[in-house]
Design an enzyme around this catalytic site. Structure first.
Site, PDB file in Angstrom:
ATOM      1  N   SER A  14       0.906  -1.054   0.001  1.00 34.51           N
ATOM      2  CA  SER A  14      -0.060   0.069   0.119  1.00 34.51           C
ATOM      3  C   SER A  14       0.932   1.067  -0.177  1.00 34.51           C
ATOM      4  CB  SER A  14      -0.910   0.006   1.171  1.00 34.51           C
ATOM      5  OG  SER A  14      -1.764   1.308   1.346  1.00 34.51           O
ATOM      6  N   TYR A  73      -3.812  -1.363   9.536  1.00 36.45           N
ATOM      7  CA  TYR A  73      -3.687  -1.989   8.143  1.00 36.45           C
ATOM      8  C   TYR A  73      -2.304  -1.689   7.766  1.00 36.45           C
ATOM      9  CZ  TYR A  73      -4.207  -1.810   3.124  1.00 36.45           C
ATOM     10  OH  TYR A  73      -3.711  -2.006   1.916  1.00 36.45           O
ATOM     11  N   LYS A 100       0.957  -3.788   6.404  1.00 41.89           N
ATOM     12  CA  LYS A 100       1.863  -3.725   5.076  1.00 41.89           C
ATOM     13  C   LYS A 100       3.161  -3.233   5.027  1.00 41.89           C
ATOM     14  CE  LYS A 100      -1.859  -4.708   2.250  1.00 41.89           C
ATOM     15  NZ  LYS A 100      -1.709  -5.926   1.533  1.00 41.89           N
TER      16      LYS A 100
END
Length: 254
Positions: free
Chosen positions: A147, A160, A164
């Site tokens: 991401s 999140y 990542k």
């Protein structure tokens, strides 16, 4: 050693919807044999496999479960042939809604662990059951999905983005270990994609703002990112490993 895309057997984790489905379709379009991994969505995965054609098959496994991943890899090898290529796309359940995200005041460690379990530990489980065969054959391609929030946390999705980041680190350390065995490991990092299940809760105004801030004046689609994944699996990327390619219309440079 290189293999053209139409000689590869590709495992796409989380491959039945959104970005994963776009990646599976892209490999199918190029003639690869495609293993579509799913955890719960059997009907969706089987429908996608039928759409792609006879070289695509759906396989159930929760990639957080090492034994389930091992059994899946065996079934794929028996059905489609030895796995040459892995795309680790699976994502723990998540909704990109900045108004409802956890802040540092409300976030707990379990939320980060939940994301890491799929992103990084799931990747490890898949690598452990696929790379020995790749090494024996002198060829392997691994592409992880990251991401651009790691580089530019414009919305601080802490759990999140932490997961990542861990996956990016694992991508690079795996590239260092596996390179001498003929296996490349790279990451493709997208921005907010229009539209996936995870981004369905994102207001249109956010998509419009992102588009206006990119040099291309558009939001990246799953199909845009899938084509970048194909590059890393293709013979044209034979000398590229340990890299993170950001595919977001130029929103993040570097």
């Amino acid at each position: 050693m290189t293999l053209p895309l139409d000689h590869q057997t590709v495992l796409v984790t989380g491959g039945c919807r959104g970005l994963g489905a776009a990646i599976a379709r892209a490999f199918g379009r190029e003639g690869a044999r495609v293993a579509i991994n799913y955890r719960r969505s059997r009907d969706m995965a089987e429908t996608l496999a039928a759409e792609i054609g006879p070289n695509a098959v759906a396989f159930e496994a929760d990639i957080r479960d090492a034994d389930a991943v091992r059994a899946m890899a065996g079934a794929i090898t028996e059905t489609l042939g030895p796995i040459t290529t892995v795309v680790h796309n699976a994502l723990a359940d998540y909704s990109f809604n900045g108004d409802e995200r956890d802040t540092l005041a409300t976030l707990d460690g379990a939320a980060i662990a939940h994301q890491v379990e799929t992103a990084a530990i799931g990747a490890l489980n898949v690598l452990r059951v696929t790379t020995d065969t790749m090494a024996a054959d002198g060829f392997g391609r691994v592409v992880t999905i990251g991401s651009n929030l790691v580089q530019n946390p414009v919305v601080p999705y802490h759990d999140y983005t932490a997961a990542k980041s861990a996956l990016l680190a694992l991508t690079r350390t795996a590239a260092a270990e596996l390179g001498p065995k003929g296996i490349t490991v790279n990451m493709v990092s997208g921005g907010l994609l229009r539209v996936t299940d995870a981004s369905a809760a994102t207001p249109d105004a956010v998509f419009d703002m992102i588009a206006q801030n990119t040099p291309l004046r558009q939001v990246t689609t799953p199909e845009d990112l899938a084509d970048a994944v194909l590059f890393f699996a293709s013979p044209w990327a034979r000398a590229v490993t340990g890299q993170n390619l950001i595919v977001d219309g130029g929103l993040v440079f570097g």
